[in-house]
Design an enzyme around this catalytic site. Structure first.
Site, PDB file in Angstrom:
ATOM      1  N   CYS A   2       1.202  83.755 -26.452  1.00  0.00           N
ATOM      2  CA  CYS A   2       1.026  82.475 -25.788  1.00  0.00           C
ATOM      3  C   CYS A   2       0.678  82.713 -24.321  1.00  0.00           C
ATOM      4  O   CYS A   2       0.949  83.773 -23.765  1.00  0.00           O
ATOM      5  CB  CYS A   2       2.301  81.652 -25.894  1.00  0.00           C
ATOM      6  SG  CYS A   2       2.864  81.388 -27.594  1.00  0.00           S
ATOM      7  N   ARG A  31      -6.065  86.111 -25.797  1.00  0.00           N
ATOM      8  CA  ARG A  31      -4.747  86.543 -26.253  1.00  0.00           C
ATOM      9  C   ARG A  31      -4.426  86.007 -27.645  1.00  0.00           C
ATOM     10  O   ARG A  31      -3.497  86.486 -28.293  1.00  0.00           O
ATOM     11  CB  ARG A  31      -3.678  86.089 -25.251  1.00  0.00           C
ATOM     12  CG  ARG A  31      -3.788  86.744 -23.902  1.00  0.00           C
ATOM     13  CD  ARG A  31      -2.964  86.012 -22.858  1.00  0.00           C
ATOM     14  NE  ARG A  31      -1.554  86.049 -23.144  1.00  0.00           N
ATOM     15  CZ  ARG A  31      -0.687  86.891 -22.595  1.00  0.00           C
ATOM     16  NH1 ARG A  31      -1.113  87.796 -21.740  1.00  0.00           N
ATOM     17  NH2 ARG A  31       0.586  86.842 -22.880  1.00  0.00           N
ATOM     18  N   TRP A  76       0.639  80.128 -29.744  1.00  0.00           N
ATOM     19  CA  TRP A  76       0.449  80.843 -31.004  1.00  0.00           C
ATOM     20  C   TRP A  76       1.692  80.555 -31.832  1.00  0.00           C
ATOM     21  O   TRP A  76       2.800  80.936 -31.463  1.00  0.00           O
ATOM     22  CB  TRP A  76       0.291  82.336 -30.729  1.00  0.00           C
ATOM     23  CG  TRP A  76      -0.063  83.151 -31.941  1.00  0.00           C
ATOM     24  CD1 TRP A  76      -1.295  83.315 -32.491  1.00  0.00           C
ATOM     25  CD2 TRP A  76       0.832  83.952 -32.732  1.00  0.00           C
ATOM     26  NE1 TRP A  76      -1.229  84.165 -33.570  1.00  0.00           N
ATOM     27  CE2 TRP A  76       0.065  84.564 -33.739  1.00  0.00           C
ATOM     28  CE3 TRP A  76       2.207  84.205 -32.682  1.00  0.00           C
ATOM     29  CZ2 TRP A  76       0.620  85.415 -34.693  1.00  0.00           C
ATOM     30  CZ3 TRP A  76       2.763  85.038 -33.629  1.00  0.00           C
ATOM     31  CH2 TRP A  76       1.976  85.637 -34.621  1.00  0.00           C
ATOM     32  N   ASN A 104       6.781  80.982 -23.257  1.00  0.00           N
ATOM     33  CA  ASN A 104       6.388  82.122 -24.082  1.00  0.00           C
ATOM     34  C   ASN A 104       7.661  82.825 -24.531  1.00  0.00           C
ATOM     35  O   ASN A 104       8.584  83.006 -23.739  1.00  0.00           O
ATOM     36  CB  ASN A 104       5.536  83.119 -23.290  1.00  0.00           C
ATOM     37  CG  ASN A 104       4.159  82.592 -22.972  1.00  0.00           C
ATOM     38  OD1 ASN A 104       3.790  81.513 -23.406  1.00  0.00           O
ATOM     39  ND2 ASN A 104       3.402  83.373 -22.219  1.00  0.00           N
ATOM     40  N   GLY A 105       7.689  83.281 -25.782  1.00  0.00           N
ATOM     41  CA  GLY A 105       8.857  84.007 -26.274  1.00  0.00           C
ATOM     42  C   GLY A 105       9.509  83.278 -27.424  1.00  0.00           C
ATOM     43  O   GLY A 105       8.942  82.352 -28.030  1.00  0.00           O
ATOM     44  N   GLU A 492      -6.883 103.267 -39.101  1.00  0.00           N
ATOM     45  CA  GLU A 492      -7.399 102.412 -38.040  1.00  0.00           C
ATOM     46  C   GLU A 492      -8.656 101.665 -38.509  1.00  0.00           C
ATOM     47  O   GLU A 492      -8.839 100.477 -38.194  1.00  0.00           O
ATOM     48  CB  GLU A 492      -7.702 103.252 -36.798  1.00  0.00           C
ATOM     49  CG  GLU A 492      -8.330 102.497 -35.633  1.00  0.00           C
ATOM     50  CD  GLU A 492      -7.452 101.396 -35.066  1.00  0.00           C
ATOM     51  OE1 GLU A 492      -7.977 100.583 -34.287  1.00  0.00           O
ATOM     52  OE2 GLU A 492      -6.253 101.319 -35.412  1.00  0.00           O
ATOM     53  N   LYS A 496      -9.049  97.576 -38.657  1.00  0.00           N
ATOM     54  CA  LYS A 496     -10.124  96.836 -37.994  1.00  0.00           C
ATOM     55  C   LYS A 496     -10.835  95.905 -38.987  1.00  0.00           C
ATOM     56  O   LYS A 496     -11.136  94.758 -38.663  1.00  0.00           O
ATOM     57  CB  LYS A 496     -11.143  97.804 -37.383  1.00  0.00           C
ATOM     58  CG  LYS A 496     -10.664  98.496 -36.139  1.00  0.00           C
ATOM     59  CD  LYS A 496     -10.539  97.518 -34.980  1.00  0.00           C
ATOM     60  CE  LYS A 496      -9.540  98.020 -33.951  1.00  0.00           C
ATOM     61  NZ  LYS A 496      -8.140  97.880 -34.333  1.00  0.00           N
ATOM     62  N   GLU A 499      -8.575  92.960 -39.864  1.00  0.00           N
ATOM     63  CA  GLU A 499      -8.298  92.093 -38.713  1.00  0.00           C
ATOM     64  C   GLU A 499      -9.388  91.059 -38.490  1.00  0.00           C
ATOM     65  O   GLU A 499      -9.093  89.894 -38.202  1.00  0.00           O
ATOM     66  CB  GLU A 499      -8.176  92.927 -37.430  1.00  0.00           C
ATOM     67  CG  GLU A 499      -6.836  93.595 -37.212  1.00  0.00           C
ATOM     68  CD  GLU A 499      -6.805  94.371 -35.910  1.00  0.00           C
ATOM     69  OE1 GLU A 499      -5.828  94.217 -35.160  1.00  0.00           O
ATOM     70  OE2 GLU A 499      -7.759  95.126 -35.628  1.00  0.00           O
ATOM     71  N   HIS A 515      -2.636 109.570 -57.270  1.00  0.00           N
ATOM     72  CA  HIS A 515      -1.240 109.155 -57.420  1.00  0.00           C
ATOM     73  C   HIS A 515      -1.095 107.637 -57.402  1.00  0.00           C
ATOM     74  O   HIS A 515      -0.022 107.127 -57.046  1.00  0.00           O
ATOM     75  CB  HIS A 515      -0.387 109.796 -56.328  1.00  0.00           C
ATOM     76  CG  HIS A 515      -0.349 111.288 -56.417  1.00  0.00           C
ATOM     77  ND1 HIS A 515       0.351 111.964 -57.384  1.00  0.00           N
ATOM     78  CD2 HIS A 515      -0.959 112.243 -55.658  1.00  0.00           C
ATOM     79  CE1 HIS A 515       0.196 113.262 -57.222  1.00  0.00           C
ATOM     80  NE2 HIS A 515      -0.606 113.464 -56.188  1.00  0.00           N
ATOM     81  N   LYS A 614      -3.467  88.879 -29.001  1.00  0.00           N
ATOM     82  CA  LYS A 614      -3.787  90.130 -28.311  1.00  0.00           C
ATOM     83  C   LYS A 614      -2.531  90.849 -27.836  1.00  0.00           C
ATOM     84  O   LYS A 614      -2.365  92.037 -28.050  1.00  0.00           O
ATOM     85  CB  LYS A 614      -4.717  89.841 -27.125  1.00  0.00           C
ATOM     86  CG  LYS A 614      -5.140  91.096 -26.352  1.00  0.00           C
ATOM     87  CD  LYS A 614      -5.948  92.035 -27.235  1.00  0.00           C
ATOM     88  CE  LYS A 614      -6.443  93.251 -26.488  1.00  0.00           C
ATOM     89  NZ  LYS A 614      -7.100  94.209 -27.388  1.00  0.00           N
TER      90      LYS A 614
END
Length: 619
Positions: A2, A31, A76, A104-105, A492, A496, A499, A515, A614
């Site tokens: 946020c 963000r 958010w 925020n939080g 990674e 990506k 995301e 396996h 972000k």
């Protein structure tokens, strides 16, 4: 996650802070958020607008509004869905005045506070934890002599992490802020004659008005008036916090000619790596001083390394484990920061804790670091991209990755600069332990200096990876394979893709195919393989044959000399010569390009992927 912006100017002046609030929110869009809102003091009242969706919608709602003091927020969603009622700011009214809050939080005891406040007659209109803060401060302000005292009283009840900005119709020329576990900073005009003061959660929100910043410490409470700010610490004692001139500029966070920030930042990686290596560019040898003045004394005593990180930074740590154990001959543990402090971890003697975070405000990483320090860590080292961040301030050893602002939610240049920092740390540890000869040090420095040039060469192959992207548009699943040090790079790459393209993607060490994952392979499951020309190439080839035998289509990123050639159902793009231990830094760039172009081809908002943020400042 946020975002908070606040501004206060002289009442009745020609200064209108509403455009400042809107522009600040726009600079925080990267963000991640799902709704936005603002509130201003207007005479003896508070006017508020809230909107689901982009800041542009809020801008339309607030067109023509003028005020000298106000607060704004991008949310958010955590507690409660994405609705206008749940959007910030939150308002508490009654007894002839109003209190308005952005936050925020997460307030962990919000349910018990909600019950208490409901018993006092307060009516809740949202599902959020934040609304309890507004009602709590309002309740305290009924008897407190001022807004600052009311905020101080109210925060004694709050459990969890929070950064808040507060205005009240009863205190029309005062704004208050408080920080506990989430970032909050002040903006002070560089021209001392200007009577304006600002509050924000991120420096980028204030670059439009000032670069002179005061970073608040945990527990700080601040009172802003047009011509002054006063700060009190967690004990209620007045304190002074130094102002610094931010190294960021407004140009640093501009998109320029690029379609997306992510694309811009992929292309910026050679320059970001060169900037990160600046201190060793002309050096003949490496010094522990790269990591701070205490590093000379502390790094020589390290016998174990514990890496704490989340997401992309965690993948950087996985690569570093291979480097440190093979080059520095030192045992390494790596932990997902969000999990580490919730188990009975055993701290090894003489452990160096390495905390990795792009923003330096990742709540889980900060909490895990605090737990590790209390658990007996010998020393802590921050690898971070933001010099003024919480992580850099709490660690005794520090390394700043000079990637510049990273706006795209999907991290690119932060990752490659983190890898460079971790490779430098590996070399310094190896040298301090007697495992790095002069010739090996010389060769490693040469390879590092050549790295930006090698990265530039890979950027020239972008169109080849863009051509691949067209084959992924209608896919719903993908597998990524790697072996050894390139397994984390496969991880990674999968991250990506999922995301920003929303294709379900998983990564496996290629030897694990038989396996279980091989059961998923068919003609509709593309398999992307990272294939450097190293000691595991032949084994990887055998794994890839297993894929072809089941009808899977292969997309292989190979080095020269690997012997991997295109064929029916096998697509190969060959990079340059194998780059030795630095190979992971080169091989991740094609995976970034692939994810970016697949997302573009599918029509997604690359820089603002759904449900993601972000800077993750809550658990």
């Amino acid at each position: 996650m946020c975002g908070i912006v606040g501004a206060v100017a002289v009442p009745g002046s020609s200064i209108n802070i509403v455009p400042v609030l809107i522009e600040g929110l726009k600079k925080l869009e990267y963000r991640g958020y799902d709704s936005a809102g603002l509130a201003v003091v207007s005479g003896s009242d508070i006017r508020r607008h809230r909107a689901v969706g982009r800041v542009a919608e809020l801008e339309q709602q607030s067109a023509g509004m003028a005020a000298s003091m106000g607060i704004a927020h991008t949310r958010w969603a955590t507690h409660g869905g994405v609705t206008a009622d749940n959007a910030h700011p939150h308002l508490s009214e009654g007894h002839g005045f109003s209190v308005c809050v952005v936050h925020n939080g997460i307030i962990e005891n919000h349910e018990s506070l909600r019950s208490m406040l409901t018993g006092k007659g307060y009516r809740f209109t949202s599902e959020t934890d934040t609304e309890v803060i507004a009602h709590l401060i309002h309740d305290c302000r009924r008897t407190a002599p001022g807004l600052r005292e009311a905020v101080h009283q109210a925060r004694q009840y709050l459990e969890g992490a929070f950064a808040i900005a507060v205005i009240s119709s009863r205190d029309p020329n005062i704004m208050c802020g408080a920080r506990q576990g989430a970032p909050l900073l002040l903006g002070v005009p560089e021209d001392a004659a200007r009577s304006q003061r600002f509050l924000a959660s991120d420096t980028s929100a204030l670059l439009q008005v000032t670069r002179q910043i005061i970073y608040l410490e945990d527990g700080d409470l601040v009172e802003l008036q047009p011509a002054q700010v006063q700060i009190w610490d967690v004990h209620g004692e007045p304190v002074q916090r130094a102002a610094v001139i931010s190294t960021l500029s407004a140009e640093d966070v501009e998109l320029g000619p690029h379609a997306h920030y992510m694309h811009k930042e992929i292309l910026e990686q050679p320059g970001a790596v060169a900037a990160t290596l600046e201190e060793v560019a002309g050096a003949r040898s490496l010094s522990p001083g790269l990591f701070g003045p205490q590093a000379h004394e502390q790094l020589g005593h390290v016998r174990h390394v514990l890496i704490l990180a989340c997401g992309t930074s965690f993948h950087a740590g996985l690569v570093a484990r291979y480097w440190m154990e093979s080059i520095a001959q030192i045992p390494v543990s790596i932990e997902i920061a969000s999990e580490y402090r919730y188990r009975d971890a055993v701290m090894q003697p003489n452990t160096l804790v390495v905390a990795i975070s792009q923003s330096g405000e990742t709540a889980d990483t900060l909490a895990a670091l605090n737990f590790a320090n209390k658990n007996g860590a010998m020393a802590s080292l921050a690898i971070c991209n933001v010099p003024e961040s919480s992580l850099m301030r709490v660690c005794g050893l520090r390394f700043l990755t000079r990637a510049g602002p990273e706006i795209g939610v999907a991290s690119t240049k932060a990752f490659t600069t983190q890898l460079v920092a971790l490779f430098l740390l590996t070399l310094v540890l190896a040298k301090s332990r007697g495992y790095l000869s002069e010739s090996e040090e010389h060769d490693a420095l040469l390879a590092l200096r050549h790295l930006p040039s090698a990265m530039m060469q890979i950027l020239t192959a972008e169109q080849e990876f863009k051509a691949w992207a067209g084959r992924f548009v209608d896919k719903q699943h993908a597998l990524f394979l790697g072996r050894g040090i390139h397994y984390p790079i496969a991880m990674e790459g999968a991250l990506k893709l999922k995301e920003i393209s929303y294709i379900h993607a998983e990564a496996y060490a290629a030897g694990e195919l038989k396996h279980g994952p091989l059961a998923l392979v068919d003609a509709q499951m593309p398999v992307i393989a990272v294939a450097p020309n190293d000691q595991l190439t032949e084994k990887l080839k055998s794994n890839l044959q297993e894929v072809r035998a089941r009808g899977g289509e292969l997309y292989i990123i190979a080095d020269k000399g690997s012997g991997l050639m295109p064929a029916d159902g096998v697509h190969v793009i060959t990079l340059g010569d194998h780059a030795g231990p630095l190979s992971p830094i080169l091989h991740v760039i094609p995976l970034q390009f692939l994810a970016y172009h697949v997302a573009c081809a599918r029509g997604h908002d690359v820089d603002k992927p759904r449900n993601l943020a972000k800077s993750v400042t809550v658990e």
